[in-house]
Design an enzyme around this catalytic site. Structure first.
Site, PDB file in Angstrom:
ATOM      1  N   MET A   1       0.824  -1.215   0.000  1.00 55.90           N
ATOM      2  CA  MET A   1       0.000   0.000   0.000  1.00 55.90           C
ATOM      3  C   MET A   1       0.856   1.263   0.000  1.00 55.90           C
ATOM      4  O   MET A   1       0.407   2.317  -0.392  1.00 55.90           O
ATOM      5  CB  MET A   1      -0.909   0.018   1.226  1.00 55.90           C
ATOM      6  CG  MET A   1      -1.911  -1.090   1.300  1.00 55.90           C
ATOM      7  SD  MET A   1      -2.915  -0.873   2.763  1.00 55.90           S
ATOM      8  CE  MET A   1      -3.435  -2.525   3.043  1.00 55.90           C
ATOM      9  N   GLY A   2       2.061   1.175   0.490  1.00 60.57           N
ATOM     10  CA  GLY A   2       2.892   2.360   0.597  1.00 60.57           C
ATOM     11  C   GLY A   2       4.184   2.019   1.299  1.00 60.57           C
ATOM     12  O   GLY A   2       4.732   0.939   1.123  1.00 60.57           O
TER      13      GLY A   2
ATOM     14  N   VAL B   1       6.720   2.939   5.086  1.00 58.89           N
ATOM     15  CA  VAL B   1       6.804   3.529   6.415  1.00 58.89           C
ATOM     16  C   VAL B   1       8.159   4.199   6.584  1.00 58.89           C
ATOM     17  O   VAL B   1       9.196   3.607   6.273  1.00 58.89           O
ATOM     18  CB  VAL B   1       6.605   2.457   7.519  1.00 58.89           C
ATOM     19  CG1 VAL B   1       6.727   3.098   8.900  1.00 58.89           C
ATOM     20  CG2 VAL B   1       5.248   1.789   7.369  1.00 58.89           C
TER      21      VAL B   1
ATOM     22  N   LYS C   1       3.460   6.568   8.058  1.00 60.17           N
ATOM     23  CA  LYS C   1       3.073   5.653   6.991  1.00 60.17           C
ATOM     24  C   LYS C   1       2.504   6.446   5.829  1.00 60.17           C
ATOM     25  O   LYS C   1       1.474   7.109   5.968  1.00 60.17           O
ATOM     26  CB  LYS C   1       2.039   4.636   7.480  1.00 60.17           C
ATOM     27  CG  LYS C   1       1.714   3.572   6.445  1.00 60.17           C
ATOM     28  CD  LYS C   1       0.737   2.549   6.983  1.00 60.17           C
ATOM     29  CE  LYS C   1       0.504   1.427   5.994  1.00 60.17           C
ATOM     30  NZ  LYS C   1       1.625   0.505   5.898  1.00 60.17           N
TER      31      LYS C   1
ATOM     32  N   ASP D   1      -7.789  -6.533   7.099  1.00 62.12           N
ATOM     33  CA  ASP D   1      -6.520  -6.926   6.474  1.00 62.12           C
ATOM     34  C   ASP D   1      -5.545  -7.488   7.509  1.00 62.12           C
ATOM     35  O   ASP D   1      -4.371  -7.127   7.523  1.00 62.12           O
ATOM     36  CB  ASP D   1      -5.903  -5.736   5.735  1.00 62.12           C
ATOM     37  CG  ASP D   1      -4.757  -6.154   4.808  1.00 62.12           C
ATOM     38  OD1 ASP D   1      -4.746  -7.324   4.377  1.00 62.12           O
ATOM     39  OD2 ASP D   1      -3.884  -5.318   4.520  1.00 62.12           O
TER      40      ASP D   1
END
Length: 485
Positions: free
Chosen positions: A1-2, A4, A19, A117
């Site tokens: 998703m990305g 950190v 994040k 999730d």
């Protein structure tokens, strides 16, 4: 998703984690403003989740087109590292990790918050033996449908840990989280994910079609009671799984024995203040006490006038525009208490309150408000009034969000019968039929969902044409049901 980033809060002189979440752009190249609003909303709901097993959320916002969360920095290791480096995770530790996650889920589910999730990468094991659950609300913010496929074919969520109903129809409930926990617990004990496959779609198909493998076939030293619990968690139908995380916690605690230190993960050489604290709190006796009754209205309350009501509505509207739904709800509750129930303006404020509670994710209170509004307006305006029908649907939507699919379906089917009898707009009826089919599919009732969706498809094609997104989605679901047979 990305990704950190490690950061530092200069104002409060502390390390933090930031994040960043990638945001897919819309076809016209513009940022998805609706996604940003949803992200802020979910972040605020998550920030209200107070539990030692959930990292504190300090801030959220946007940096260019990217979304970010500022969070408490956790000193620990993700369970992915534990599974990769420890050949056989001790049974006691596997149970203890899962039990701690259940304690977090019990609080989250009580606040109408489903993780959506859960996976080893989102669970951190700290040196003091505590477990932290990361990324509450992120999956919900990224997409209302957890199985939505982007243009690049990337699944929103993690296919190896998705419950069957999540993969089939995108519906989620507390039992969805419990299924994911069952997958994780099995993996901790067996050392491998039994639903792993070459592609996300292949993983999703295994969750739907393949029966779970008993863990004792791979590891005979696992107690039979723990194996039965895992198989219970991995039931294909949500209704066949445990009713609550609290129940699963109770079943796990007896297996939390022999928690020797885990070198490199859990330190046993030092006295940790958290363990000292927990040891004392754990001895508090539990007694059932009845909460004192609270009067709904305070005697001698001030009755609001017209100007006061307008001021309250303006202030609540401003808070709502900033996604500060909880404050807006508190303001509206006080206003409703300060108006005579027979005043028409009280109904208007109650409508605003119910909508705000729904947006805030407080589905239990929202359901109560919608139910009361529907009953009161049916008496005044008749059962066929459009607001009465809307509030009945919203009440059912609340139950669906809470995971009470059976009650949601019961109310939606009754509503469908009434809307057809009253001759309601066809678009609304078609959408309600589609929603019923999705919920039936999410509940694991494939035969009934298949009948509902097959009957719906020609009506959708006649109304909207074969290329409409809803038509394509229903056809895709029916193809999936046919393949699963």
């Amino acid at each position: 998703m990305g990704e950190v980033w490690f950061g530092y809060d200069k104002r409060l002189d502390r390390p933090i984690a930031i994040k960043f979440i990638r945001v897919d752009r819309l076809p016209d190249g513009m940022p998805d403003d609706e996604l940003t609003k949803r992200f802020v909303r979910e972040s605020r709901i998550t920030a209200r989740l107070e539990h030692p097993g959930v990292p504190a959320v300090y801030d959220c916002g946007t940096d260019g087109d990217d979304l970010y969360l500022v969070m408490q920095l956790i000193n620990g290791n993700p369970l992915t590292d534990l599974i990769a480096e420890v050949d056989r995770v001790p049974v006691g530790w596997a149970a203890a990790i899962a039990a701690q996650v259940c304690s977090v889920l019990a609080v989250a589910h009580a606040n109408s918050l489903v993780h959506r999730d859960l996976k080893p990468a989102n669970l951190m094991l700290c040196p003091d033996g505590t477990v932290k659950v990361l990324d509450f609300g992120v999956a919900a913010a990224l997409s209302p449908s957890a199985t939505k496929l982007t243009a690049t074919g990337v699944v929103i969520g993690t296919a190896e840990y998705m419950a069957p109903e999540q993969t089939m129809s995108g519906t989620t409930s507390p039992q969805t989280d419990l299924y994911s926990l069952g997958v994780i617990l099995h993996e901790l004990l067996a050392g491998e994910n039994q639903f792993a496959a070459g592609t996300p779609l292949a993983c999703m198909r295994k969750h739907v079609d393949e029966p779970p493998r008993p863990v004792r076939e791979l590891r005979p030293d696992v107690p039979e009671g723990l194996e039965r619990l895992i198989l219970w968690l991995l039931a294909k139908r949500p209704a066949d799984r445990p009713q609550s995380a609290a129940l699963v916690y109770e079943r796990l605690v007896p297996f939390c024995r022999d928690l020797s230190p885990l070198p490199g993960f859990v330190d046993g050489s030092a006295v940790h203040p958290v363990r000292m604290y927990a040891a004392v709190v754990g001895r508090v006796a539990v007694t059932a006490t009845k909460a004192p009754a609270v009067e709904a209205r305070e005697p001698g309350r001030r009755v609001l006038g017209g100007e006061d009501i307008q001021r309250v509505r303006r202030e609540a509207g401003a808070l709502k525009a900033e996604s500060r739904f909880r404050q807006a709800a508190e303001l509206l509750v006080e206003a409703v208490r300060s108006i005579e129930p027979t005043d028409d303006r009280a109904v208007e404020l109650r409508i605003e309150l119910a909508d705000v509670l729904f947006l805030a994710g407080d589905y239990r209170r929202a359901a109560s408000e919608f139910r009361g509004l529907a009953a009161d307006l049916a008496t005044r305006r008749g059962e066929d009034d459009h607001l009465v029908l809307r509030f009945r649907l919203m009440e059912a939507n609340c139950y669906a969000a809470l995971g009470d699919t059976a009650l949601a379906l019961e109310q939606m089917r009754r509503l469908l019968t009434d809307e057809e009898r009253f001759g309601v707009d066809e678009d609304r009826i078609l959408e309600l039929r589609r929603r019923i089919g999705l919920l039936e599919l999410g509940a694991g009732d494939r035969d009934r969902a298949g009948r509902t969706l097959r009957d719906l498809l020609p009506d959708l094609e006649r109304r909207y044409g074969s290329g409409h997104p809803n038509v394509s989605k229903v056809r895709e679901l029916l193809n999936g049901l046919a393949t699963a047979r």
